[in-house]
Design a protein around this motif. Structure first.
Motif: not given
Lengths: 299, 307
Positions: B25-29, B32
């Motif tokens: 989630l941290v990566f995606v928001f 990314l």
């Protein structure tokens, strides 16, 4: 030894008391002024006669604004995101914080930094918007709650707190064969109630007050939050006049004194936005203060 | 295979797997979105596929420094950004003063009440601050104008909100009103750490109240003040946009537009994604450099880092 007050002390004290009282009044009077104007006779409000005391008290404004198109819906959106968003943040952030408190965590230092860096660095609002768009989060309620699941600052506070819990407690639970999840649920969470309450308060206030995410991501009125509705009504007098006509048509008005005016709508929605905060604030103040103290210790 | 099996048998790795969804989630928001930076190298038109639009290399960045129109705007925006940040830094001494004045109030109940009430504005949104500003200062319904008109000192009232005069100062004023009580808490906490024996000793030496404040209290609070000052260097360009967005109107736009708001207005309102992304990128990079600089200053002066 009793300290004897000198003349200069008296002057200092008087000036100090007066200055602080004046500043405190500027913090209180606006809320009071809004409130008396929402409960007073609307014809008197329009004439500008309500300045210090309410006159012709009625609560029709509060009943009528809920009849405005979309307003009740925005209350549901705001309450929904506050409740769900806070719950998810608490679960996600505290569990991650707990995991980071374990020295055996695989590549702990790297992953901890991986999360913390996001506090200081972001790609900018346009790339953020494009990303949300690609993820299908435009006009999607999930956009309010999913990105909030991991809150880095709260994570630091929780991790620091967990690290202050004596490790012997966890060790004895391990003897009984408890795994990470059991320890987190049965031991860590009950012991961390004060910090969890603090984080809950911060998260809830943040969700309730959030405005820009609606501005960026939501074009469908179905997802408008209360803050966004308030902003619209403050700026768009046309939209407001339309809604008022609708509201007036849907209900039978008897007296001009209780008919909602544009000013009345602005002020009444403002009160609806602020009342929950004013109500919970006195009870939660100690948690706010706890939070900033913990942050200060870290900083 | 043996390596993977060994890893899976490690407790720490299993714990990592448990929280992996959260890290994703941290990566995606947060990571990314960096992909969006490539928009700054294209001449992107909203609604079209990115790769069907023209690749322009660094033209959007060059524009910021060469295109006359863009340069004029960016200079204006930077003036607003740095000007308001600077005013914010200068007035960051107010919470310190406020904390000292509050601590000089010896009636406990009075002190607590003040502290509670002045902290409230921190917990309301900028939209609501705007609404309150409206209720206080608007020409027709504002409290201030009602008082002025009722008392006869003004006939039509003064239009405080639309005026472009003193936008910086009024923004600063709202900021102080909202944040003073809250920012003071950290100093109130620091005050409790000052050794009370110092005050006793000073009293015996016959020091007056102001002398004690100046020679004991102020030095006791300076380290905290200094840390916050360093952090504000890192945030020089980050005024945020919410406050300026809600108070923005046709009359004051030129003086209120800070960097974050400019990026929003160019990108989301003007649909010039590519240029806005380029400006935003530059801002992010400069902010990180400033943060490292602040951290470096902190390390050489205090021996510890601020981040």
């Amino acid at each position: 030894m009793k300290y004897k007050l000198t003349t200069s002390d008296y002057i200092f004290n008087s000036i100090n008391y007066i200055m602080l009282t004046l500043f405190t009044l500027t913090c209180v009077i606006p809320f009071y002024y809004l409130f008396i104007n929402t409960i007073s006779d609307n014809t008197l409000v329009t004439k500008g006669l309500i300045v210090w005391l309410p006159k012709g008290i009625h609560f029709e404004n509060y009943i009528q604004i809920l009849k405005i198109d979309g307003l009740f819906n925005s209350v549901v959106v705001s309450v929904g995101r506050t409740v769900l968003g806070t719950a998810l943040t608490l679960i996600g952030t505290t569990f991650l914080g707990y995991a980071f408190s374990k020295s055996e965590f695989w590549k702990r230092k790297f992953w901890y930094r991986f999360v913390l860096i996001t506090m200081y660095f972001n790609a900018g609002i346009i790339p953020w918007y494009i990303n949300m768009k690609n993820l299908g989060l435009l006009n999607n309620f999930l956009a309010y709650i999913i990105p909030a699941i991991v809150a880095p600052f709260s994570l630091i506070l929780f991790k620091t707190y967990v690290e202050s819990i004596p490790p012997s407690l966890e060790e004895s639970a391990e003897m009984d064969g408890a795994g990470y999840i059991t320890k987190y649920v049965r031991l860590i969470m009950p012991l961390s109630k004060p910090i969890v309450a603090t984080l809950a308060v911060f998260s809830a206030v943040g969700q309730w007050n959030s405005f820009t995410d609606t501005l960026f991501l939501m074009t469908d009125p179905k997802y408008y939050s209360l803050q966004y509705m308030l902003y619209q009504y403050l700026n768009e007098s046309n939209a407001l006049a339309d809604s008022l006509r609708q509201a007036a048509a849907s209900g039978s008005q008897v007296s001009l004194a209780t008919v909602l005016t544009p000013t009345g709508v602005k002020m009444t929605i403002s009160m609806v936005v602020v009342i929950p905060i004013l109500c919970v604030y006195p009870f939660l103040q100690k948690y706010f203060v706890n939070g900033i103290m913990l942050g200060a210790v870290k900083g | 295979m043996v390596g993977a099996k060994k890893l899976l048998n490690q407790q720490g790795f299993r714990l990592f797997l448990m929280v992996l969804p959260l890290l994703i989630l941290v990566f995606v928001f947060s990571y990314l979105p960096l992909y969006g930076w490539i928009y700054s190298f294209f001449d992107y038109k909203a609604g079209r596929d990115l790769f069907s639009t023209e690749f322009v290399g660094f033209r959007n960045f060059q524009m910021m420094f060469t295109d006359h129109y863009a340069v004029t705007n960016i200079l204006r925006v930077m003036k607003n950004t740095l000007g308001m940040s600077f005013l914010g830094i200068v007035t960051s001494v107010f919470p310190l003063i406020f904390a000292i004045l509050l601590s000089e109030i010896k009636i406990l109940r009075f002190r607590k009440t003040i502290q509670t009430l002045v902290t409230i504005p921190n917990f309301i949104s900028w939209v609501l601050v705007y609404s309150i500003a409206f209720a206080m200062f608007s020409t027709s319904d504002g409290l201030i104008n009602r008082i002025l008109i009722n008392s006869g000192s003004s006939e039509e009232g003064i239009n405080f909100l639309a005026s472009s005069n003193h936008v910086w100062l009024s923004m600063l004023g709202y900021g102080i009103w909202k944040g003073l009580g809250w920012s003071a808490i950290i100093y109130i906490a620091a005050l409790t750490n000052i050794d009370s024996e110092q005050y006793e000793a000073a009293k015996i030496d016959g020091a007056g109240r102001l002398q004690m404040i100046w020679h004991i209290t102020v030095p006791g609070l300076l380290p905290t003040f200094f840390v916050l000052l360093l952090l504000s260097i890192g945030n020089l360009l980050n005024n945020g946009m919410e406050q300026y967005f809600v108070f923005q109107n046709a009359m004051n736009k030129d003086d209120i537009e800070v960097l974050d708001l400019y990026v929003y207005n160019q990108g989301m309102v003007g649909y010039d994604y590519s240029f806005a992304t380029a400006v935003g990128m530059l801002k992010s990079v400069v902010s990180v450099i400033l943060l490292f600089f602040a951290n470096f200053l902190s390390k050489i002066t205090r021996g510890e880092s601020v981040i």
